[in-house]
Write a protein that holds these residues in place. Structure first.
Motif, short mmCIF file in Angstrom:
data_model
loop_
_atom_site.label_atom_id
_atom_site.label_comp_id
_atom_site.label_asym_id
_atom_site.label_seq_id
_atom_site.Cartn_x
_atom_site.Cartn_y
_atom_site.Cartn_z
N SER A 1 3.06 9.73 -8.22
CA SER A 1 1.87 9.32 -7.46
C SER A 1 2.22 8.19 -6.51
CB SER A 1 0.76 8.88 -8.41
OG SER A 1 0.27 9.97 -9.14
N LYS A 2 2.97 7.21 -6.98
CA LYS A 2 3.38 6.09 -6.12
C LYS A 2 4.24 6.60 -4.96
CE LYS A 2 3.35 2.65 -9.84
NZ LYS A 2 4.19 1.74 -10.67
N TYR A 3 5.15 7.48 -5.29
CA TYR A 3 6.04 8.03 -4.26
C TYR A 3 5.24 8.83 -3.23
CZ TYR A 3 9.83 10.69 -2.14
OH TYR A 3 10.71 11.27 -1.24
N LYS B 1 2.83 9.66 1.97
CA LYS B 1 1.61 10.02 2.70
C LYS B 1 1.37 9.03 3.84
CE LYS B 1 -3.38 10.47 2.23
NZ LYS B 1 -4.56 10.22 1.36
N VAL B 2 1.48 7.74 3.52
CA VAL B 2 1.28 6.69 4.53
C VAL B 2 2.29 6.85 5.66
CG1 VAL B 2 1.40 4.21 4.96
CG2 VAL B 2 0.24 5.08 2.91
N GLU C 1 2.06 8.54 -2.48
CA GLU C 1 1.24 7.61 -1.70
C GLU C 1 2.06 7.01 -0.55
OE1 GLU C 1 -1.81 6.81 -1.61
OE2 GLU C 1 -2.74 7.22 -3.54
N THR C 2 3.27 6.58 -0.89
CA THR C 2 4.14 5.98 0.13
C THR C 2 4.48 6.99 1.21
OG1 THR C 2 5.11 4.52 -1.54
CG2 THR C 2 6.36 4.82 0.50
N LEU D 1 -1.88 14.48 -4.83
CA LEU D 1 -2.37 13.32 -5.57
C LEU D 1 -3.46 13.72 -6.58
CD1 LEU D 1 -2.46 10.76 -2.63
CD2 LEU D 1 -0.98 10.67 -4.67
N PHE E 1 -0.64 16.28 0.80
CA PHE E 1 -0.59 15.05 0.00
C PHE E 1 -1.84 14.83 -0.85
CE2 PHE E 1 2.13 14.23 3.77
CZ PHE E 1 3.34 14.11 3.11
N ASN E 2 -3.00 15.10 -0.29
CA ASN E 2 -4.23 14.89 -1.07
C ASN E 2 -4.29 15.82 -2.27
OD1 ASN E 2 -5.15 12.84 0.60
ND2 ASN E 2 -6.22 14.27 1.98
N GLN F 1 2.71 9.19 -12.83
CA GLN F 1 2.47 7.89 -12.20
C GLN F 1 3.56 7.56 -11.19
OE1 GLN F 1 2.18 5.41 -15.70
NE2 GLN F 1 -0.06 5.54 -15.76
#
Length: 435
Positions: free
Chosen positions: A416-418, A423-424, A420-421, A396, A392-393, A413
């Motif tokens: 990136s949002k997807y 990854k969490v 991030e989600t 990103l 993931f890193n 963009q």
């Protein structure tokens, strides 16, 4: 062509031994009969024995390639021209023309034959054959206006219809003179006269007609003439040219049909024609045929395995969704390329095939080579590939780089949002599993 015709029409002078009063510029039985008829309407002086003997002597020397001696005999005859009648003078100049022509002294031959028709009266058939020969000689020398002038003089003497060959010669002269409009009228008349008799015009007549229509920018007419050439003179080059004209007219489906038919008949043999047909298959959504055609041509050596051809072959397999066949071709092409464009395309193909390690390697190589039209796209591919490997890193980081390029910014963009989600969610899941 001109030399052979000239000899038949004007230079084959028949000197019948002992016949001094009959016309001597005879071409064949028909011409002889015509001259006999002229004797009733045009009073022509006779050729006297002493003049005939000198002309026959010059003829014999010319037949032995003794040109200077033959000219000397004629010069001796000419020295007494004040006592010669019009027919004798015309025959003398005819012999000058004959000798100069065979010696390829065309300007002198033209002058001599022009002196022939200045003598009056002479047998009409003799005058007409000389006028036609002059038209041909001037054509050979590039004097196109004079070609037309002598043909028109011939036509004034002609009692019957104007033959098609006259219109042909006029068309040739006007074409060379770049007067394409007049040339078109003449060649159309020539062809119409032959077709009216249910005969097929000679191949070169159609070729001239096609060339004139082409110069006049009438592609529809060029197409029609090519269709006739195929019908009457089935030659591969006419099929290829007809296909090209359909392409110029924007009738690509007919272009493809014609060229495919030509290929099936074995007429598509050159590399450029093969590549053109393969492109038509590609643009008409038949990429498999295009790919197979390209592969066969490269196997046979008709097409080189160069960068352009490999790129196109790969595109054909890719459009056909035959990625397994497209990839090795693309790899070979990429190795030949100095920029990274093909490696970038490989990266996208590997991503679509879910071969993420290969997608990462190809995209990195693309960025290293550089000179990319859209570098952001390679960063985007890297981001997606890393994401699918749950790096993931890294994903990103690459998506952040992609955002710097306008062409990839919006999609980067969103991804990136997807990421991030995801990854969490992934980190939460891992935490739960480890607790």
């Amino acid at each position: 062509m001109y030399k052979q015709t000239l000899s038949k029409l004007a230079l084959a002078v028949i000197l019948a031994a002992g016949t001094y009063t009959a016309p001597v510029a005879l071409l064949d039985g028909k011409a002889y009969a015509q001259e006999q008829q002229e004797q009733k309407t045009r009073r022509v002086p006779t050729l006297r024995g002493k003049v005939y003997e000198q002309l026959a002597r010059a003829q014999a020397l010319a037949d032995e390639d003794k040109v200077s001696e033959a000219i000397a005999v004629l010069d001796e005859v000419k020295s007494k021209d004040h006592s010669m009648n019009s027919y004798e003078l015309a025959m003398m100049y005819n012999f000058y023309g004959f000798i100069h022509y065979n010696a390829e002294q065309y300007d002198k031959a033209i002058q001599a034959f022009e002196d022939v028709v200045k003598q009056q009266p002479i047998p009409e058939a003799f005058e007409m054959s000389t006028l036609f020969s002059l038209a041909q000689l001037h054509m050979m020398q590039g004097n196109y206006d004079k070609t037309l002038a002598f043909l028109e003089r011939w036509e004034k003497l002609n009692q019957g219809d104007i033959p098609a060959k006259n219109y042909l010669l006029k068309a040739q002269a006007m074409y060379q003179n770049k007067d394409y409009t007049r040339a078109l009228g003449f060649i159309n008349e020539a062809i119409a006269l032959v077709e009216k008799e249910d005969k097929v015009p000679e191949e070169n007549w159609f070729i001239l007609q096609r060339a004139i229509y082409y110069e006049l920018k009438q592609p529809e007419k060029v197409k029609d003439v090519l269709a006739k050439l195929i019908k009457h003179y089935n030659d591969g080059k006419y099929w290829v040219q007809l296909g090209g004209m359909y392409g110029e007219l924007g009738q690509e489906k007919k272009q493809l049909a014609i060229l495919e038919s030509a290929y099936q008949q074995g007429y598509i043999t050159s590399g450029s024609d093969v590549f053109n047909l393969a492109q038509l298959y590609y643009y008409h959504q038949v990429p498999v045929k295009g790919a197979r055609l390209m592969e066969q041509a490269m196997k046979e050596g008709v097409l080189e395995r160069n960068l352009r051809n490999l790129k196109f072959l790969a595109s054909c397999w890719s459009l056909a969704k035959e990625n397994d066949k497209a990839v090795p071709v693309m790899i070979a092409a990429a190795e030949m390329s100095e920029d990274g464009e093909l490696d970038a395309q490989l990266g996208q193909m590997y991503l679509n095939m879910e071969k993420y390690d290969q997608a990462i390697a190809a995209s990195q190589k693309a960025l290293e080579k550089g000179q990319l039209r859209n570098p952001g796209l390679s960063h985007l591919v890297l981001g997606m590939a890393y994401f699918n490997k749950k790096r993931f890193n890294d994903a990103l980081n690459e998506l952040a780089k992609a955002e710097k390029f306008d062409a990839a910014k919006r999609m980067a963009q969103q991804w990136s949002k997807y990421v991030e989600t995801e990854k969490v969610s992934h980190e939460r899941l891992q935490a739960e599993l480890s607790s």
